[in-house]
Design an enzyme around this catalytic site. Structure first.
Site, PDB file in Angstrom:
ATOM      1  N   ASP A  89       0.864  -1.177   0.000  1.00 26.60           N
ATOM      2  CA  ASP A  89       0.000   0.000   0.000  1.00 26.60           C
ATOM      3  C   ASP A  89       0.909   1.238   0.000  1.00 26.60           C
ATOM      4  O   ASP A  89       1.415   1.638  -1.049  1.00 26.60           O
ATOM      5  CB  ASP A  89      -0.888  -0.108   1.254  1.00 26.60           C
ATOM      6  CG  ASP A  89      -1.956   0.952   1.333  1.00 26.60           C
ATOM      7  OD1 ASP A  89      -2.481   1.345   0.289  1.00 26.60           O
ATOM      8  OD2 ASP A  89      -2.282   1.399   2.451  1.00 26.60           O
ATOM      9  N   LYS A 108      -1.081  -1.713  -4.661  1.00 29.61           N
ATOM     10  CA  LYS A 108      -1.944  -0.530  -4.762  1.00 29.61           C
ATOM     11  C   LYS A 108      -1.025   0.655  -5.029  1.00 29.61           C
ATOM     12  O   LYS A 108      -0.740   1.459  -4.132  1.00 29.61           O
ATOM     13  CB  LYS A 108      -2.607  -0.318  -3.391  1.00 29.61           C
ATOM     14  CG  LYS A 108      -4.107  -0.365  -3.382  1.00 29.61           C
ATOM     15  CD  LYS A 108      -4.627   0.119  -2.043  1.00 29.61           C
ATOM     16  CE  LYS A 108      -5.456  -0.904  -1.356  1.00 29.61           C
ATOM     17  NZ  LYS A 108      -6.000  -0.424  -0.061  1.00 29.61           N
ATOM     18  N   ASP A 114      -7.521  -9.190   5.871  1.00 32.38           N
ATOM     19  CA  ASP A 114      -8.602  -9.082   6.856  1.00 32.38           C
ATOM     20  C   ASP A 114      -9.199  -7.684   6.950  1.00 32.38           C
ATOM     21  O   ASP A 114      -8.614  -6.699   6.493  1.00 32.38           O
ATOM     22  CB  ASP A 114      -8.068  -9.442   8.244  1.00 32.38           C
ATOM     23  CG  ASP A 114      -7.203  -8.314   8.839  1.00 32.38           C
ATOM     24  OD1 ASP A 114      -6.305  -7.815   8.130  1.00 32.38           O
ATOM     25  OD2 ASP A 114      -7.444  -7.920   9.989  1.00 32.38           O
ATOM     26  N   ARG A 148     -10.301 -13.457   6.410  1.00 32.45           N
ATOM     27  CA  ARG A 148      -9.067 -14.058   5.878  1.00 32.45           C
ATOM     28  C   ARG A 148      -9.374 -15.375   5.159  1.00 32.45           C
ATOM     29  O   ARG A 148      -8.673 -15.775   4.247  1.00 32.45           O
ATOM     30  CB  ARG A 148      -8.070 -14.335   7.011  1.00 32.45           C
ATOM     31  CG  ARG A 148      -7.524 -13.078   7.690  1.00 32.45           C
ATOM     32  CD  ARG A 148      -6.317 -13.425   8.528  1.00 32.45           C
ATOM     33  NE  ARG A 148      -5.969 -12.417   9.508  1.00 32.45           N
ATOM     34  CZ  ARG A 148      -5.220 -11.336   9.263  1.00 32.45           C
ATOM     35  NH1 ARG A 148      -4.743 -11.124   8.066  1.00 32.45           N
ATOM     36  NH2 ARG A 148      -4.942 -10.480  10.232  1.00 32.45           N
TER      37      ARG A 148
HETATM   38  P1  5GP Z   1       1.953  -0.485   3.796  1.00 33.84           P
HETATM   39  O1  5GP Z   1       3.054  -0.446   4.796  1.00 33.84           O
HETATM   40  O2  5GP Z   1       2.406  -0.865   2.399  1.00 33.84           O
HETATM   41  O3  5GP Z   1       1.144   0.779   3.793  1.00 33.84           O
HETATM   42  O4  5GP Z   1       0.920  -1.508   4.336  1.00 33.84           O
HETATM   43  C1  5GP Z   1       0.867  -2.829   4.021  1.00 33.84           C
HETATM   44  C2  5GP Z   1      -0.118  -3.492   4.948  1.00 33.84           C
HETATM   45  O5  5GP Z   1      -1.333  -2.695   5.126  1.00 33.84           O
HETATM   46  C3  5GP Z   1      -0.587  -4.786   4.337  1.00 33.84           C
HETATM   47  O6  5GP Z   1       0.249  -5.840   4.687  1.00 33.84           O
HETATM   48  C4  5GP Z   1      -1.974  -4.919   4.921  1.00 33.84           C
HETATM   49  O7  5GP Z   1      -1.893  -5.533   6.189  1.00 33.84           O
HETATM   50  C5  5GP Z   1      -2.478  -3.509   5.114  1.00 33.84           C
HETATM   51  N1  5GP Z   1      -3.357  -3.081   4.006  1.00 33.84           N
HETATM   52  C6  5GP Z   1      -3.131  -2.112   3.110  1.00 33.84           C
HETATM   53  N2  5GP Z   1      -4.147  -2.014   2.232  1.00 33.84           N
HETATM   54  C7  5GP Z   1      -5.042  -2.955   2.596  1.00 33.84           C
HETATM   55  C8  5GP Z   1      -6.318  -3.375   2.066  1.00 33.84           C
HETATM   56  O8  5GP Z   1      -6.861  -2.870   1.081  1.00 33.84           O
HETATM   57  N3  5GP Z   1      -6.926  -4.393   2.721  1.00 33.84           N
HETATM   58  C9  5GP Z   1      -6.402  -5.010   3.808  1.00 33.84           C
HETATM   59  N4  5GP Z   1      -7.097  -6.003   4.353  1.00 33.84           N
HETATM   60  N5  5GP Z   1      -5.204  -4.648   4.332  1.00 33.84           N
HETATM   61  C10 5GP Z   1      -4.532  -3.641   3.727  1.00 33.84           C
END
Ligand code: 5GP
Length: 197
Positions: A108, A136, A164, A170
């Site tokens: 993300d 994303k 989740d 999940r």
């Molecule tokens: P980042 O550090 O890249 O922002 O976050 C990654 C983590 O955020 C992922 O491993 C996940 O746990 C959570 N996350 C980000 N977007 C989503 C989403 O659309 N759905 C879910 N369930 N978790 C997300």
């Protein structure tokens, strides 16, 4: 589980079916097998979200690989990430001199993997690549190269196949967009915050 199942009723739409997931994972497994010929990589699963993807992916890779697990938690709310990541479970073994593949459910902002990458390179990994089921890119904040991606997703909150909301969904066998009425209801019930959209 078919589309009439209880868990499916909380989805706004299905993004990827079981078949689409398995086809893409099989292709990714073949690519990794080709790219790591003659090597014995360490595949690291980021718990808990990547667990289902990880189990399916490693069975599509024809290499003498090893597996290990890490878990992180992010400080801050589910809507606003502070950018700080806390390591809550570390690897069991040294990765010094090893070819490491970090396996994530979704990238993300990129903050989690950016943090883990720094830690593992600091421990002397010979190489480190990032594997994710979902990407994303529209939400990226931290600079990060993602080496293997199954699917790009829009800027929406997705669940299923390991991902989740409030520890639920999940076990949904497909990936879909969670219906906003679910977080509205959760907010009302226990003051839980809605995920970002
Ligand atoms: P980042 O550090 O890249 O922002 O976050 C990654 C983590 O955020 C992922 O491993 C996940 O746990 C959570 N996350 C980000 N977007 C989503 C989403 O659309 N759905 C879910 N369930 N978790 C997300």
């Amino acid at each position: 589980m078919n589309h009439d199942a209880l868990l499916f009723q909380d989805l706004e739409s299905v993004l990827y079916t079981r078949e689409q997931l398995q086809t893409s994972i099989a292709e990714m497994g073949k690519r990794i097998t080709r790219d790591y010929q003659g090597k014995s990589p360490v595949m690291v699963c980021i718990l808990k979200g990547a667990s289902l993807f990880f189990c399916d992916l490693i069975r599509e890779i024809d290499l003498p690989l090893e597996i290990d697990f890490m878990a992180t938690s992010s400080y801050g709310s589910s809507t606003i990430s502070s950018g700080e990541v806390k390591l809550i479970k570390d690897l069991d073994r040294s990765i010094h001199g090893r070819d490491v593949l970090l396996v994530e459910d979704i990238v993300d902002t990129g903050m989690t993997l950016n943090y883990l990458k720094k830690i593992l390179m600091g421990r002397g990994a010979a190489s480190l690549r990032i594997v994710t089921l979902l990407d994303k890119p529209s939400r990226r904040v931290a600079p990060l190269t993602v080496d293997y991606i199954c699917f790009e997703v829009p800027d929406a909150f997705v669940v299923g196949y390991g991902l989740d909301f409030d520890e639920k969904y999940r076990n949904l066998p497909e990936v879909g967009i969670l219906s906003p009425r679910v977080y509205a209801a959760a907010e009302k019930e226990k003051g839980a915050e809605a995920p970002h959209s």
